[in-house]
Design a protein around this motif. Structure first.
Motif, PDB file in Angstrom:
ATOM      1  N   ILE A  42     -27.646  36.920  46.530  1.00 20.94           N
ATOM      2  CA  ILE A  42     -27.122  37.875  47.257  1.00 20.94           C
ATOM      3  C   ILE A  42     -27.707  39.129  46.993  1.00 20.94           C
ATOM      4  O   ILE A  42     -27.692  39.432  45.714  1.00 20.94           O
ATOM      5  N   VAL A  43     -28.521  39.898  47.797  1.00 15.41           N
ATOM      6  CA  VAL A  43     -29.189  40.987  47.332  1.00 15.41           C
ATOM      7  C   VAL A  43     -28.827  42.498  48.033  1.00 15.41           C
ATOM      8  O   VAL A  43     -28.764  42.320  49.198  1.00 15.41           O
ATOM      9  N   ASN A  44     -28.725  43.338  47.128  1.00 18.22           N
ATOM     10  CA  ASN A  44     -28.358  44.457  47.633  1.00 18.22           C
ATOM     11  C   ASN A  44     -29.901  45.391  48.014  1.00 18.22           C
ATOM     12  O   ASN A  44     -30.576  45.564  46.958  1.00 18.22           O
TER      13      ASN A  44
ATOM     14  N   PRO B 129     -22.360  48.062  48.736  1.00 22.12           N
ATOM     15  CA  PRO B 129     -23.166  47.666  49.932  1.00 22.12           C
ATOM     16  C   PRO B 129     -22.416  47.211  51.187  1.00 22.12           C
ATOM     17  O   PRO B 129     -22.896  47.121  52.269  1.00 22.12           O
ATOM     18  N   ALA B 130     -21.201  46.656  51.040  1.00 25.40           N
ATOM     19  CA  ALA B 130     -20.535  45.791  52.143  1.00 25.40           C
ATOM     20  C   ALA B 130     -19.035  46.031  51.749  1.00 25.40           C
ATOM     21  O   ALA B 130     -18.610  46.497  50.545  1.00 25.40           O
ATOM     22  N   PRO B 131     -18.115  45.941  52.489  1.00 25.50           N
ATOM     23  CA  PRO B 131     -16.618  45.979  52.205  1.00 25.50           C
ATOM     24  C   PRO B 131     -16.064  45.270  50.979  1.00 25.50           C
ATOM     25  O   PRO B 131     -16.693  43.985  50.877  1.00 25.50           O
ATOM     26  N   ASN B 132     -15.441  45.705  50.334  1.00 22.97           N
ATOM     27  CA  ASN B 132     -15.229  44.739  49.126  1.00 22.97           C
ATOM     28  C   ASN B 132     -14.476  43.523  49.347  1.00 22.97           C
ATOM     29  O   ASN B 132     -15.064  42.604  48.620  1.00 22.97           O
ATOM     30  N   ALA B 133     -13.737  43.574  50.731  1.00 21.29           N
ATOM     31  CA  ALA B 133     -13.057  41.931  50.820  1.00 21.29           C
ATOM     32  C   ALA B 133     -14.122  40.943  51.299  1.00 21.29           C
ATOM     33  O   ALA B 133     -14.026  39.939  50.719  1.00 21.29           O
ATOM     34  N   LEU B 134     -15.245  41.511  52.006  1.00 23.43           N
ATOM     35  CA  LEU B 134     -16.178  40.566  52.402  1.00 23.43           C
ATOM     36  C   LEU B 134     -17.082  40.075  50.909  1.00 23.43           C
ATOM     37  O   LEU B 134     -17.222  38.868  51.008  1.00 23.43           O
ATOM     38  N   LEU B 135     -17.304  40.975  50.030  1.00 19.04           N
ATOM     39  CA  LEU B 135     -17.964  40.432  48.844  1.00 19.04           C
ATOM     40  C   LEU B 135     -17.151  39.633  48.113  1.00 19.04           C
ATOM     41  O   LEU B 135     -17.582  38.720  47.525  1.00 19.04           O
TER      42      LEU B 135
ATOM     43  N   LEU C 107     -28.843  35.996  51.270  1.00 19.27           N
ATOM     44  CA  LEU C 107     -28.363  36.883  51.999  1.00 19.27           C
ATOM     45  C   LEU C 107     -28.746  38.359  51.623  1.00 19.27           C
ATOM     46  O   LEU C 107     -28.643  38.854  50.439  1.00 19.27           O
ATOM     47  N   PHE C 108     -29.390  39.140  52.599  1.00 24.52           N
ATOM     48  CA  PHE C 108     -29.507  40.558  52.086  1.00 24.52           C
ATOM     49  C   PHE C 108     -28.607  41.467  52.839  1.00 24.52           C
ATOM     50  O   PHE C 108     -28.124  41.360  53.835  1.00 24.52           O
ATOM     51  N   LEU C 109     -28.187  42.115  51.916  1.00 24.93           N
ATOM     52  CA  LEU C 109     -27.119  43.430  52.461  1.00 24.93           C
ATOM     53  C   LEU C 109     -28.135  44.433  52.504  1.00 24.93           C
ATOM     54  O   LEU C 109     -28.764  44.843  51.580  1.00 24.93           O
TER      55      LEU C 109
ATOM     56  N   ALA D 268     -26.208  33.601  42.048  1.00 23.59           N
ATOM     57  CA  ALA D 268     -26.766  34.920  41.457  1.00 23.59           C
ATOM     58  C   ALA D 268     -26.810  36.069  42.296  1.00 23.59           C
ATOM     59  O   ALA D 268     -26.802  36.141  43.817  1.00 23.59           O
ATOM     60  N   CYS D 269     -26.942  37.349  41.687  1.00 24.60           N
ATOM     61  CA  CYS D 269     -26.948  38.498  42.792  1.00 24.60           C
ATOM     62  C   CYS D 269     -28.270  39.571  41.993  1.00 24.60           C
ATOM     63  O   CYS D 269     -28.240  39.545  40.661  1.00 24.60           O
TER      64      CYS D 269
END
Ligand code: NDP
Length: 264
Positions: free
Chosen positions: A174-176, A188-194, A117-119, A203-204
Motif C-alpha cells: 500500500i503506497v501513499n 491519505p485515506a479515512p482511518n477506518a478504511l486503512l 494499492l496506490f492512495l 508492506a507500506c
C-alpha cells in the motif's frame, strides 16, 4: 569551465537535489555545479534555462508538465506519461526524461509484491502506475475525489474513490502517493478504511521523505515493514545524474557518493 545544472520548482528551497548532485560531482571529479531556481511561471522554463546557461535541470512541482512541453526530444517513457523531471541540453536542443518513475520502481524492488494499492492519483502516481504495470505489477488506484481518476480509467486501471471502495481485496503493497502528511498530520485515506486494509498487506511505502508520516506510523503500529520516499528521491537523482554526465559513471559509483546527502 564548469557545466551548470539546477532544480526548477516552486517552492524549491527545501530540495535536497543540489546537495546530492554537488556531492557526486565533487567526489567523481566531474566539473559541474548544481543550484536551485524558484520558477514562478512554467511558460518561462525554456527561456530561463537558456538565460542561465545551463547544461541540465531537474524539475519539481508544479512544472513537470511545462517541462514536458519545453523539450525538443522526449524519451519514449516521458512521452508516454506526459511528465518530465530531467532535461539535458545536447547541441542546442533539449532532451527530456522522467526519472521519478524508474526511481520508484527501483525503490520497491526488494519487496515481495504483485498487487499494489496506490492512495492518490496525482502526477507522481500517474507516471509510477504506468511503470509498475509495465513491470508486471497490478495497480489499483484509490483517490479522495473522482476527477483525477478519469485519466486512469481510460488507461484501464481499476479505480475507486473512498465512497466506491470496498476493502475486501488484499494488497501486498500500500503506497501513499498523496501529499497528505507532508505539511500536516493527516492520513491519505479515512482511518477506518486503512485499518481494514492494513492487516492483509505485506508492506507500506510513503513517497514523502524526511519524516515519519501518520500513514507510516499507522503501518508500523500494524507491524508492517515500511519505507519512506528517500530511496525514490535518491534513485531518481542517480538516474538524472547518469543523463547529466552522459552515462560516464556507473549507477553504483554515483550511488556511493549521492547517498551521503541523506546522512548530512
Ligand atoms: P499532486 O498535487 O499531483 O497530487 C496530489 C494527490 O494527493 C491527489 O491525488 C490528491 O487528491 C491527494 N491528496 C492531497 N491531499 C490529500 C489529503 N489530505 N487526503 C487525501 N488525499 C490527498 O501531487 P504529486 O503527485 O506531485 O505529489 C504527491 C506526493 O509525492 C507529494 O507528497 C510529493 O512530495 C511526493 N513526491 C516524492 C518524490 C520522491 O522522490 N520521494 C518525487 C515526487 C513527488 P485529490 O485528487 O482528491 O485532490
Amino acid at each position: 569551465m564548469s557545466l551548470l545544472y539546477a532544480i526548477f520548482g516552486n517552492p524549491v528551497s527545501h530540495s535536497k537535489s543540489p546537495l546530492m548532485h554537488n556531492l557526486a560531482f565533487k567526489k567523481l571529479g566531474f566539473d559541474g555545479c548544481y543550484n536551485r531556481y524558484r520558477l514562478e511561471n512554467g511558460e518561462k522554463l525554456k527561456e530561463t534555462f537558456w538565460a542561465l546557461g545551463l547544461k541540465g535541470i531537474n524539475i519539481t512541482v508544479p512544472h513537470k508538465e511545462a517541462a514536458y512541453n519545453a523539450c525538443d526530444h522526449l524519451d519514449p517513457f516521458a512521452q508516454k506519461v506526459g511528465a518530465v523531471n530531467t532535461i539535458v541540453e545536447k547541441e542546442g536542443e533539449l532532451y527530456g526524461y522522467n526519472t521519478d518513475a524508474p526511481g520508484f520502481l527501483k525503490a520497491i524492488e526488494g519487496f515481495d509484491a504483485k498487487q499494489v494499492l496506490f492512495l492518490g492519483a496525482g502526477g507522481t502516481a500517474q507516471s509510477t502506475s504506468v511503470i509498475l504495470r509495465d513491470a508486471g505489477y497490478e495497480v489499483t488506484i484509490l483517490n479522495r475525489s473522482a476527477p483525477r481518476l478519469e485519466r486512469y480509467k481510460k488507461e484501464g486501471f481499476e479505480t475507486y474513490t473512498f465512497e466506491t471502495f470496498e476493502p475486501t481485496s488484499s494488497y501486498d503493497l500500500i503506497v501513499n502517493m498523496t501529499s497528505a502528511g507532508l505539511e500536516d498530520e493527516s492520513l491519505p485515506a479515512p482511518n477506518a478504511l486503512l485499518e481494514a486494509l492494513l492487516p492483509s498487506s505485506k508492506a507500506c511505502i510513503d513517497v514523502i521523505y524526511g519524516k515519519e508520516t501518520p500513514f507510516l506510523k499507522l503501518a508500523k503500529a500494524h507491524g508492517k515493514p515500511t519505507k519512506d520516499g528517500s530511496d525514490m528521491l535518491l534513485y531518481q537523482g542517480i538516474i538524472a545524474f547518469e543523463h547529466f554526465t552522459d552515462h560516464r559513471y556507473t549507477f553504483e559509483e554515483i550511488e556511493g557518493h549521492m547517498r551521503k546527502a541523506f546522512v548530512l
